[in-house]
Motif scaffolding. Sequence first.
Motif, mmCIF file in Angstrom:
data_model
loop_
_atom_site.group_PDB
_atom_site.id
_atom_site.type_symbol
_atom_site.label_atom_id
_atom_site.label_comp_id
_atom_site.label_asym_id
_atom_site.label_seq_id
_atom_site.Cartn_x
_atom_site.Cartn_y
_atom_site.Cartn_z
ATOM 1 N N ALA A 145 0.823 -1.218 0.000
ATOM 2 C CA ALA A 145 0.000 0.000 0.000
ATOM 3 C C ALA A 145 0.858 1.270 0.000
ATOM 4 O O ALA A 145 0.411 2.314 -0.468
ATOM 5 C CB ALA A 145 -0.947 -0.002 1.199
ATOM 6 N N SER A 146 2.091 1.169 0.505
ATOM 7 C CA SER A 146 2.956 2.349 0.580
ATOM 8 C C SER A 146 3.926 2.459 -0.601
ATOM 9 O O SER A 146 4.712 3.401 -0.661
ATOM 10 C CB SER A 146 3.748 2.334 1.893
ATOM 11 O OG SER A 146 4.679 1.266 1.887
ATOM 12 N N LEU A 147 3.875 1.515 -1.535
ATOM 13 C CA LEU A 147 4.792 1.497 -2.678
ATOM 14 C C LEU A 147 4.588 2.742 -3.550
ATOM 15 O O LEU A 147 3.469 3.054 -3.941
ATOM 16 C CB LEU A 147 4.561 0.241 -3.522
ATOM 17 C CG LEU A 147 5.477 0.071 -4.733
ATOM 18 C CD1 LEU A 147 6.875 -0.326 -4.283
ATOM 19 C CD2 LEU A 147 4.906 -0.979 -5.684
ATOM 20 N N ARG A 148 5.674 3.449 -3.822
ATOM 21 C CA ARG A 148 5.638 4.631 -4.685
ATOM 22 C C ARG A 148 6.832 4.579 -5.636
ATOM 23 O O ARG A 148 7.961 4.345 -5.187
ATOM 24 C CB ARG A 148 5.755 5.922 -3.872
ATOM 25 C CG ARG A 148 4.667 6.148 -2.864
ATOM 26 C CD ARG A 148 3.336 6.544 -3.506
ATOM 27 N NE ARG A 148 2.282 6.690 -2.526
ATOM 28 C CZ ARG A 148 1.486 5.718 -2.083
ATOM 29 N NH1 ARG A 148 1.636 4.492 -2.539
ATOM 30 N NH2 ARG A 148 0.551 5.943 -1.191
ATOM 31 N N GLU A 149 6.568 4.828 -6.921
ATOM 32 C CA GLU A 149 7.674 4.886 -7.875
ATOM 33 C C GLU A 149 8.357 6.237 -7.761
ATOM 34 O O GLU A 149 7.713 7.280 -7.794
ATOM 35 C CB GLU A 149 7.206 4.668 -9.313
ATOM 36 C CG GLU A 149 8.389 4.640 -10.268
ATOM 37 C CD GLU A 149 8.054 4.214 -11.684
ATOM 38 O OE1 GLU A 149 8.942 4.343 -12.542
ATOM 39 O OE2 GLU A 149 6.922 3.758 -11.933
ATOM 40 N N LEU A 150 9.666 6.200 -7.576
ATOM 41 C CA LEU A 150 10.458 7.420 -7.456
ATOM 42 C C LEU A 150 10.937 7.878 -8.832
ATOM 43 O O LEU A 150 11.071 9.067 -9.084
ATOM 44 C CB LEU A 150 11.655 7.131 -6.542
ATOM 45 C CG LEU A 150 12.345 8.293 -5.884
ATOM 46 C CD1 LEU A 150 11.375 9.112 -5.049
ATOM 47 C CD2 LEU A 150 13.478 7.782 -5.015
ATOM 48 N N GLY A 151 11.188 6.936 -9.710
ATOM 49 C CA GLY A 151 11.655 7.243 -11.052
ATOM 50 C C GLY A 151 12.510 6.119 -11.594
ATOM 51 O O GLY A 151 12.738 5.112 -10.922
ATOM 52 N N VAL A 152 12.972 6.301 -12.820
ATOM 53 C CA VAL A 152 13.808 5.307 -13.492
ATOM 54 C C VAL A 152 15.128 5.972 -13.846
ATOM 55 O O VAL A 152 15.152 7.104 -14.343
ATOM 56 C CB VAL A 152 13.123 4.774 -14.762
ATOM 57 C CG1 VAL A 152 14.029 3.809 -15.509
ATOM 58 C CG2 VAL A 152 11.800 4.098 -14.408
ATOM 59 N N VAL A 153 16.224 5.285 -13.560
ATOM 60 C CA VAL A 153 17.550 5.792 -13.914
ATOM 61 C C VAL A 153 18.206 4.811 -14.884
ATOM 62 O O VAL A 153 17.868 3.629 -14.914
ATOM 63 C CB VAL A 153 18.453 6.010 -12.667
ATOM 64 C CG1 VAL A 153 17.844 7.047 -11.742
ATOM 65 C CG2 VAL A 153 18.697 4.711 -11.921
ATOM 66 N N ARG A 154 19.133 5.319 -15.673
ATOM 67 C CA ARG A 154 19.902 4.477 -16.593
ATOM 68 C C ARG A 154 21.356 4.897 -16.456
ATOM 69 O O ARG A 154 21.671 6.076 -16.488
ATOM 70 C CB ARG A 154 19.422 4.677 -18.026
ATOM 71 C CG ARG A 154 20.071 3.734 -19.016
ATOM 72 C CD ARG A 154 19.393 3.837 -20.380
ATOM 73 N NE ARG A 154 19.959 2.879 -21.312
ATOM 74 C CZ ARG A 154 20.961 3.144 -22.144
ATOM 75 N NH1 ARG A 154 21.510 4.343 -22.179
ATOM 76 N NH2 ARG A 154 21.412 2.207 -22.965
ATOM 77 N N ALA A 155 22.222 3.913 -16.267
ATOM 78 C CA ALA A 155 23.637 4.191 -16.042
ATOM 79 C C ALA A 155 24.453 2.996 -16.530
ATOM 80 O O ALA A 155 23.911 1.905 -16.729
ATOM 81 C CB ALA A 155 23.889 4.436 -14.557
ATOM 82 N N PRO A 156 25.772 3.184 -16.687
ATOM 83 C CA PRO A 156 26.615 2.045 -17.072
ATOM 84 C C PRO A 156 26.449 0.877 -16.093
ATOM 85 O O PRO A 156 26.367 1.081 -14.881
ATOM 86 C CB PRO A 156 28.027 2.618 -17.007
ATOM 87 C CG PRO A 156 27.847 4.082 -17.243
ATOM 88 C CD PRO A 156 26.543 4.421 -16.578
ATOM 89 N N ALA A 157 26.353 -0.322 -16.645
ATOM 90 C CA ALA A 157 26.220 -1.524 -15.812
ATOM 91 C C ALA A 157 27.585 -1.868 -15.216
ATOM 92 O O ALA A 157 28.589 -1.905 -15.925
ATOM 93 C CB ALA A 157 25.686 -2.681 -16.636
ATOM 94 N N HIS A 158 27.613 -2.117 -13.917
ATOM 95 C CA HIS A 158 28.849 -2.459 -13.220
ATOM 96 C C HIS A 158 28.892 -3.967 -12.989
ATOM 97 O O HIS A 158 27.914 -4.550 -12.526
ATOM 98 C CB HIS A 158 28.892 -1.720 -11.872
ATOM 99 C CG HIS A 158 30.122 -2.003 -11.083
ATOM 100 N ND1 HIS A 158 31.367 -1.541 -11.469
ATOM 101 C CD2 HIS A 158 30.315 -2.733 -9.958
ATOM 102 C CE1 HIS A 158 32.258 -1.947 -10.595
ATOM 103 N NE2 HIS A 158 31.658 -2.688 -9.673
ATOM 104 N N ASP A 159 30.014 -4.601 -13.307
ATOM 105 C CA ASP A 159 30.178 -6.049 -13.097
ATOM 106 C C ASP A 159 29.135 -6.887 -13.826
ATOM 107 O O ASP A 159 28.742 -7.936 -13.339
ATOM 108 C CB ASP A 159 30.125 -6.387 -11.598
ATOM 109 C CG ASP A 159 31.464 -6.226 -10.908
ATOM 110 O OD1 ASP A 159 32.463 -5.967 -11.603
ATOM 111 O OD2 ASP A 159 31.504 -6.352 -9.672
ATOM 112 N N GLN A 160 28.661 -6.411 -14.962
ATOM 113 C CA GLN A 160 27.656 -7.142 -15.743
ATOM 114 C C GLN A 160 28.135 -7.223 -17.196
ATOM 115 O O GLN A 160 27.737 -6.421 -18.026
ATOM 116 C CB GLN A 160 26.295 -6.432 -15.658
ATOM 117 C CG GLN A 160 25.701 -6.372 -14.276
ATOM 118 C CD GLN A 160 25.250 -7.731 -13.783
ATOM 119 O OE1 GLN A 160 24.906 -8.621 -14.569
ATOM 120 N NE2 GLN A 160 25.249 -7.909 -12.482
#
Length: 132
Positions: A60-75
């Motif tokens: 009930a308290s779940l809120r989307e803050l946003g989406v970020v995109r960045a270089p993948a580390h160790d992937q």
Amino acid sequence: MADLDVVAWVRVVDGRLLTVRSRGRDLLYLPGGKREPGEDDWAALSREVREELGVELDRASLRELGVVRAPAHDQPDYTHARMACFTAACRGPIAASGEVDEYLYLAPSDRHLLAPASRSALDLALAHGLIG
């Protein structure tokens, strides 16, 4: 190459961001991880946080803050991570479990300890006034 599609829990306590260190990793990440086939954001986030920290998120308290995109580390199979960031209340004491060796609360000045996408999520939390 496709982006690594992950979800993350943004939890701030006393102006510090909750982070985790997975086994064998050099940098810190936000709690969360990859979706399993067919999982929506809630299913993936609640499962990952339960596996990593042993707490139940409150839907009930779940809120989307946003989406970020960045270089993948160790992937090595991915060049970037796409991370959907959410806030939510939780029930139960936090304890490192599963592949997580430890959890730490970091101040913004500790951003150099974070993986790139987690740095971007820290900036998102700062922009939303969750820290500072």
